[in-house]
Design a protein around this motif. Structure first.
Motif, mmCIF file in Angstrom:
data_model
loop_
_atom_site.group_PDB
_atom_site.id
_atom_site.type_symbol
_atom_site.label_atom_id
_atom_site.label_comp_id
_atom_site.label_asym_id
_atom_site.label_seq_id
_atom_site.Cartn_x
_atom_site.Cartn_y
_atom_site.Cartn_z
ATOM 1 N N PHE A 167 0.632 -0.680 0.021
ATOM 2 C CA PHE A 167 -0.130 0.224 -0.012
ATOM 3 C C PHE A 167 0.518 1.339 -0.334
ATOM 4 C CE2 PHE A 167 -3.183 3.621 1.550
ATOM 5 C CZ PHE A 167 -4.104 2.686 1.310
ATOM 6 N N ALA A 189 -6.187 8.364 2.001
ATOM 7 C CA ALA A 189 -4.930 7.358 2.230
ATOM 8 C C ALA A 189 -5.741 6.432 3.155
ATOM 9 C CB ALA A 189 -3.740 7.815 2.668
ATOM 10 N N ALA A 231 -6.828 2.592 3.449
ATOM 11 C CA ALA A 231 -6.437 1.966 4.254
ATOM 12 C C ALA A 231 -7.130 0.974 5.066
ATOM 13 C CB ALA A 231 -4.946 2.786 5.431
ATOM 14 N N ALA A 239 -8.968 -1.342 3.060
ATOM 15 C CA ALA A 239 -7.840 -2.759 2.355
ATOM 16 C C ALA A 239 -7.185 -3.319 3.511
ATOM 17 C CB ALA A 239 -6.806 -1.817 1.646
ATOM 18 N N LYS A 240 -6.988 -2.505 4.751
ATOM 19 C CA LYS A 240 -6.112 -3.399 5.550
ATOM 20 C C LYS A 240 -7.583 -4.719 6.254
ATOM 21 C CE LYS A 240 -3.787 -5.803 7.627
ATOM 22 N NZ LYS A 240 -2.946 -6.408 7.299
ATOM 23 N N ALA A 264 -4.395 -4.874 2.326
ATOM 24 C CA ALA A 264 -2.614 -4.151 2.596
ATOM 25 C C ALA A 264 -2.344 -5.071 3.403
ATOM 26 C CB ALA A 264 -3.054 -3.030 2.558
ATOM 27 N N PHE A 286 2.485 -1.349 4.719
ATOM 28 C CA PHE A 286 2.521 0.365 3.934
ATOM 29 C C PHE A 286 3.951 0.618 3.650
ATOM 30 C CE2 PHE A 286 -1.116 -1.610 6.243
ATOM 31 C CZ PHE A 286 -2.712 -0.923 6.016
ATOM 32 N N ALA A 329 -2.358 -5.129 -4.810
ATOM 33 C CA ALA A 329 -1.238 -3.351 -4.536
ATOM 34 C C ALA A 329 -2.221 -1.792 -4.684
ATOM 35 C CB ALA A 329 0.151 -2.967 -5.713
ATOM 36 N N TYR A 330 -1.606 -1.704 -3.877
ATOM 37 C CA TYR A 330 -2.409 0.133 -4.041
ATOM 38 C C TYR A 330 -1.841 1.036 -3.237
ATOM 39 C CZ TYR A 330 -5.610 -3.086 -1.948
ATOM 40 O OH TYR A 330 -6.343 -4.567 -1.624
ATOM 41 N N TYR A 355 -1.893 5.403 -3.785
ATOM 42 C CA TYR A 355 -2.517 7.296 -3.261
ATOM 43 C C TYR A 355 -1.164 7.743 -3.460
ATOM 44 C CZ TYR A 355 -6.408 4.822 -1.275
ATOM 45 O OH TYR A 355 -7.490 4.584 -0.813
ATOM 46 N N GLY A 374 -9.012 1.565 -1.968
ATOM 47 C CA GLY A 374 -9.223 0.652 -1.545
ATOM 48 C C GLY A 374 -9.800 -0.521 -1.265
#
Length: 481
Positions: free
Chosen positions: A261, A272, A276, A279-280, A291, A294, A415-416, A418, A442
């Motif tokens: 991330f 973000a 996050a 995504a987490k 994620a 980070f 994948a991510y 920002y 995310g």
């Protein structure tokens, strides 16, 4: 809502699934308490053989069923899932521990695969063209692969089942569904739902066991099983590839990840952190697209860590069945122990704990939302998939540094990235070696999009226009007229 009607319904399904003379069972636990909630039949070789026989016998008629009829059945399954959203969501919260909000979202997501592939069932195409020499025609048709063995994980017991069942049925295949031993009840429920939606007898079989290697070996010993689709860890995926190689079985694999991330120095940190958290923390961090690490630019790393810590520390922990819960338990005691060991190792190597960091002293398999900074680039939290509510923050100095670290892995699922500069974010996103990239978002999963990874994160794609082709073979007919 009382859980008794749902559990009574499931126990009735299990009784029909198990052979009348069988007393061989295993327990399904509630991860919020560690206590059993159901006993499930442990199928043996005879039951697997019988299921393959029935699936092979049903294959010709189901393959010949009009695409429109297959589509109508899948549409009916979609409607039934939405009509029964609450009991099915409650069942998942009970056996897997996910929050009620996550469980409801999963039912909607899972149902959408039935609708998407209902629409794809009537669009299975072919082609007719003239050969370059002009003397004959080239005709291609798509045919179902055959009997499919579908192996699903515990983290999304409904969605991972429908993401495989829907395209298999749309293509005209028959299916053997083997759910994970931690979460078999949802699969049994779905098997019954498909029957009620109109799937003929013999087309779908749910095979429950806590000895998956034995079941897979028995099934693959039968030459009539022509397809394997597996979602799970990369080591198990490698083992399956070795097994399927002997008979050159058509194989699809959705395997592990190590999703980076990336937070570039010009990122909108509010956005973000919001991305996050999804995504987490979707499914308590127990997702292959989660994620995993980070990678945050040094100019904003402290600010990002502070904001993320505030959000993570505020999450309400409790049983998945409780409406107020925002973080439920881990799926089992082994998962809980593994998370604790990984965090202890990182802290011992110098990482700083911002929140969480120790197992909770309460019944069940709980681990708190945890944020760590100063995590080493070679830490197990950096190089292996964590599968839990742990957010390790690693400081990077540039886009090139972030990309190099993000791609320095054998995995390539998600994948991510920002950045306020969309062009910059897209440029970085295209350099990431991942099958799916979230650009300033995310949430990336969508039944209409192809889901799958690069490198050792898998083979093939699920969902999207590509998903149905995993269950079809191309047959070419050379025609002269």
């Amino acid at each position: 809502m009382s859980v008794d009607p749902t559990l009574t319904h499931v126990h009735g399904l299990l009784a029909r699934l198990a052979p009348p003379t069988s007393h061989d069972t295993f327990s399904v636990l509630d991860p919020s308490t560690g206590e059993p909630i159901a006993e499930v039949a442990r199928v043996g070789a005879a039951e697997v053989d019988a299921a393959v026989d029935a699936a092979a016998d049903a294959l010709p008629a189901w393959s010949a069923t009009a695409p429109r009829r297959r589509s109508e059945i899948l549409h009916a399954a979609h409607a039934l899932m939405l009509a029964e959203l609450e009991p099915l969501a409650l069942l998942m919260s009970l056996e897997m521990g996910k929050t009620r909000a996550d469980a409801r979202a999963e039912v909607r997501y899972a149902a959408e695969f039935f609708r998407w592939f209902a629409e794809e069932a009537v669009r299975i195409g072919g082609e007719l063209r003239t050969a370059p020499g002009g003397a004959n025609r080239i005709a291609t048709v798509h045919r179902p692969v055959g009997v499919a063995l579908l192996l699903t994980p515990w983290n999304f017991p409904a969605a991972m089942a429908t993401r495989k069942l829907a395209p298999a049925l749309a293509a005209g295949c028959t299916a053997l569904l083997k759910p994970a031993e931690d979460t078999p009840l949802t699969a049994v429920y779905l098997g019954d739902l498909l029957s009620r939606a109109g799937v003929p007898d013999g087309v779908v079989h749910v095979l429950t066991t806590d000895r998956p290697a034995e079941l897979v070996e028995w099934a693959l010993a039968d030459a009539r099983v022509r397809k394997v689709s597996f979602t799970g860890s990369t080591p198990v995926g490698r083992s399956l590839l070795r097994q399927t190689a002997d008979r050159v079985v058509n194989t699809s694999l959705e395997l592990g990840g190590n999703a980076p991330f990336l937070v570039l120095e010009d990122a909108d940190l509010d956005d973000a952190v919001e991305g996050a958290m999804y995504a987490k923390m979707r499914n308590g961090g127990q997702a292959c697209t989660s994620a995993n690490r980070f990678l945050v630019h040094s100019a904003v790393v402290d600010d990002f860590a502070e904001r993320l810590t505030g959000r993570m520390a505020a999450l309400r922990v409790g049983p998945g069945t409780d409406e107020a819960t925002e973080l439920g338990p881990m799926v089992n005691a082994k998962r809980q122990r593994d998370l604790a060991a990984r965090v202890d190792g990182a802290v011992g190597a110098g990482a700083k704990v911002h929140t969480g960091g120790e197992p909770l002293e309460r019944p069940g398999f709980f681990y708190p939302a945890t944020v760590l900074s100063g995590v080493g680039r070679e830490s197990v939290l950096s190089v292996e998939e964590t599968f839990g509510p742990i957010a390790p923050i690693i400081e990077v100095e540039s886009d090139d540094d972030a990309v190099a670290l993000a791609t320095d892995t054998e995995f390539g699922l998600a994948a991510y990235v920002y950045s306020r500069d969309l062009g910059r974010a897209l440029s970085v996103g295209e350099r990431l070696q991942a099958g799916m990239v979230g650009v300033n978002r995310g949430a990336i999963s969508d039944p209409a999009a192809p889901f799958g990874g690069m490198k050792q994160s898998g083979l093939g794609r699920e969902g999207g226009f590509e998903g149905i082709h995993e269950y079809l073979e191309v047959s070419y007919l050379a025609v002269a007229w």
